[in-house]
Design a protein around this motif. Structure first.
Motif, PDB file in Angstrom:
ATOM      1  N   ARG A  34     -26.133 -52.291  22.750  1.00 16.08           N
ATOM      2  CA  ARG A  34     -25.674 -51.003  22.226  1.00 16.08           C
ATOM      3  C   ARG A  34     -26.812 -49.995  22.280  1.00 16.08           C
ATOM      4  O   ARG A  34     -27.975 -50.358  22.403  1.00 16.08           O
ATOM      5  N   PHE A  35     -26.463 -48.722  22.178  1.00 14.26           N
ATOM      6  CA  PHE A  35     -27.425 -47.631  22.155  1.00 14.26           C
ATOM      7  C   PHE A  35     -27.532 -47.123  20.716  1.00 14.26           C
ATOM      8  O   PHE A  35     -26.516 -46.797  20.095  1.00 14.26           O
ATOM      9  N   TYR A  36     -28.747 -47.066  20.191  1.00 19.40           N
ATOM     10  CA  TYR A  36     -28.937 -46.635  18.810  1.00 19.40           C
ATOM     11  C   TYR A  36     -29.182 -45.127  18.759  1.00 19.40           C
ATOM     12  O   TYR A  36     -30.187 -44.634  19.282  1.00 19.40           O
ATOM     13  N   LEU A  37     -28.256 -44.404  18.152  1.00 23.91           N
ATOM     14  CA  LEU A  37     -28.397 -42.972  17.902  1.00 23.91           C
ATOM     15  C   LEU A  37     -27.994 -42.741  16.445  1.00 23.91           C
ATOM     16  O   LEU A  37     -26.820 -42.686  16.114  1.00 23.91           O
ATOM     17  N   HIS A  38     -28.983 -42.629  15.578  1.00 24.44           N
ATOM     18  CA  HIS A  38     -28.718 -42.604  14.142  1.00 24.44           C
ATOM     19  C   HIS A  38     -28.247 -41.221  13.676  1.00 24.44           C
ATOM     20  O   HIS A  38     -28.460 -40.216  14.367  1.00 24.44           O
ATOM     21  N   PRO A  39     -27.590 -41.129  12.500  1.00 24.11           N
ATOM     22  CA  PRO A  39     -27.239 -39.827  11.927  1.00 24.11           C
ATOM     23  C   PRO A  39     -28.485 -38.958  11.802  1.00 24.11           C
ATOM     24  O   PRO A  39     -29.549 -39.428  11.390  1.00 24.11           O
ATOM     25  N   GLY A  40     -28.354 -37.692  12.176  1.00 22.85           N
ATOM     26  CA  GLY A  40     -29.499 -36.790  12.216  1.00 22.85           C
ATOM     27  C   GLY A  40     -30.027 -36.590  13.621  1.00 22.85           C
ATOM     28  O   GLY A  40     -30.784 -35.650  13.873  1.00 22.85           O
ATOM     29  N   SER A  41     -29.614 -37.459  14.556  1.00 23.45           N
ATOM     30  CA  SER A  41     -30.021 -37.293  15.952  1.00 23.45           C
ATOM     31  C   SER A  41     -29.410 -36.008  16.511  1.00 23.45           C
ATOM     32  O   SER A  41     -28.345 -35.560  16.074  1.00 23.45           O
ATOM     33  N   ARG A  42     -30.104 -35.440  17.484  1.00 20.80           N
ATOM     34  CA  ARG A  42     -29.628 -34.220  18.132  1.00 20.80           C
ATOM     35  C   ARG A  42     -29.601 -34.411  19.651  1.00 20.80           C
ATOM     36  O   ARG A  42     -30.503 -35.032  20.211  1.00 20.80           O
ATOM     37  N   VAL A  43     -28.566 -33.867  20.273  1.00 15.42           N
ATOM     38  CA  VAL A  43     -28.380 -33.983  21.716  1.00 15.42           C
ATOM     39  C   VAL A  43     -28.099 -32.584  22.258  1.00 15.42           C
ATOM     40  O   VAL A  43     -27.329 -31.830  21.647  1.00 15.42           O
ATOM     41  N   PRO A  44     -28.688 -32.207  23.395  1.00 19.50           N
ATOM     42  CA  PRO A  44     -28.385 -30.886  23.975  1.00 19.50           C
ATOM     43  C   PRO A  44     -26.893 -30.725  24.237  1.00 19.50           C
ATOM     44  O   PRO A  44     -26.211 -31.674  24.637  1.00 19.50           O
ATOM     45  N   VAL A  45     -26.408 -29.538  24.024  1.00 17.57           N
ATOM     46  CA  VAL A  45     -24.964 -29.304  24.053  1.00 17.57           C
ATOM     47  C   VAL A  45     -24.374 -29.503  25.446  1.00 17.57           C
ATOM     48  O   VAL A  45     -23.221 -29.946  25.589  1.00 17.57           O
ATOM     49  N   HIS A  46     -25.140 -29.239  26.515  1.00 14.09           N
ATOM     50  CA  HIS A  46     -24.565 -29.263  27.862  1.00 14.09           C
ATOM     51  C   HIS A  46     -24.359 -30.663  28.411  1.00 14.09           C
ATOM     52  O   HIS A  46     -23.622 -30.826  29.391  1.00 14.09           O
ATOM     53  N   CYS A  47     -25.000 -31.687  27.803  1.00 12.43           N
ATOM     54  CA  CYS A  47     -24.843 -33.050  28.327  1.00 12.43           C
ATOM     55  C   CYS A  47     -24.263 -33.985  27.280  1.00 12.43           C
ATOM     56  O   CYS A  47     -24.511 -35.186  27.300  1.00 12.43           O
TER      57      CYS A  47
END
Length: 276
Positions: free
Chosen positions: A133-146
């Motif tokens: 699995r890929f760990y992306l915890h609450p509070g993580s941010r991702v650029p809107v375009h991808c």
């Protein structure tokens, strides 16, 4: 917002109010009494500045002096604020229950997101029990375009607003699949607008695919809540993701209903006034 630099904590903020909130974040992490001098050592702020800030917090009931007056502790107002947040945060708990049920149903990691500036913010996440699995915890941010959710947020914007947001930062390539051409991204967004769902097809992380929908309001207002399923490509293809779409939409509707029920009812202005 606070930042840690080795043994020093810096207080970020453009206004006095923001710096006071940053200081409260520092204080909230302490499990014992603290003094003015200990905060000076920790933050490297001038002693008069910190003394003035502590006086403001004390006078508002957020802090209180202990018996010898040299030490501070959290005040009754700050404790009451924390308690009320925990007692009344039923919206988060209800959303999390919906998210957990969705993960149990489909067996993959799911998250709830919101648009924050030019980024997608993870408000909540429940992980799959699968070993890979890929760990992306609450509070993580991702650029809107991808981001799948990001494309949904972009699709509901007026073209001028969307163009302004996308022009503020370059469309950075994170993988070979990232859309870095504005025309290609606009074509993708148009498809999202028509279908009501969006994919992140290994555009932010290689090997990760995501499908998302919005938790839409019944009255047609723009939504700032997305819900998404994420999985490694060896377990989920685009075709498999589309099979999960009905379950994803049911969860989105449940979350929208929770948020609608938590909104205060507007007073009606159509009631007849009784004559005396």
């Amino acid at each position: 917002m606070t930042r840690q630099k080795s043994d020093m904590t810096t207080l970020d903020g453009d206004t006095p109010a923001q710096r006071l909130l940053a200081l409260l974040e520092v204080i909230a992490e302490k499990d014992q009494f603290f003094s003015l001098q200990s905060l000076v050592t920790e933050t490297k702020l001038p002693k008069p500045t910190l003394h003035r800030m502590l006086q403001q917090l004390e006078s508002s009931g957020m802090l209180q002096r202990e018996a010898d007056s040299r030490y501070y502790s959290r005040g009754s107002r700050l404790r009451r604020l924390a308690e009320n947040l925990l007692l009344n945060d039923t919206v988060h708990g209800a959303r999390h229950a919906v998210l957990s049920q969705l993960v149990e149903e489909i067996g993959e990691s799911c998250n709830i997101t919101a648009l924050s500036g030019g980024e997608v913010l993870y408000l909540d996440r429940v992980e799959t029990s699968e070993a890979l699995r890929f760990y992306l915890h609450p509070g993580s941010r991702v650029p809107v375009h991808c981001s799948a959710s990001g494309k949904l947020f972009l699709a509901q914007m007026p073209p001028a607003q969307r163009k302004r947001l996308l022009n503020e930062a370059p469309l950075k390539a994170f993988t070979r699949n990232t859309l870095t051409n504005l025309e290609a991204l606009e074509a993708e967004i148009e498809g999202v607008h028509q279908s009501g769902y969006a994919f992140d097809d290994e555009e932010f992380l290689s090997g990760l695919i995501c499908i998302a929908v919005l938790a839409t309001h019944a009255d047609g207002r723009r939504s700032n809540l997305g819900i998404a399923i994420q999985a490694p490509i060896m377990r989920m293809s685009r075709e498999k993701a589309l099979e999960y779409l009905p379950a994803l939409q049911r969860a989105a509707n449940a979350i929208a209903a929770i948020d609608c029920g938590s909104m205060p009812q507007r007073p009606s202005h159509n009631k007849k006034i009784k004559k005396r």
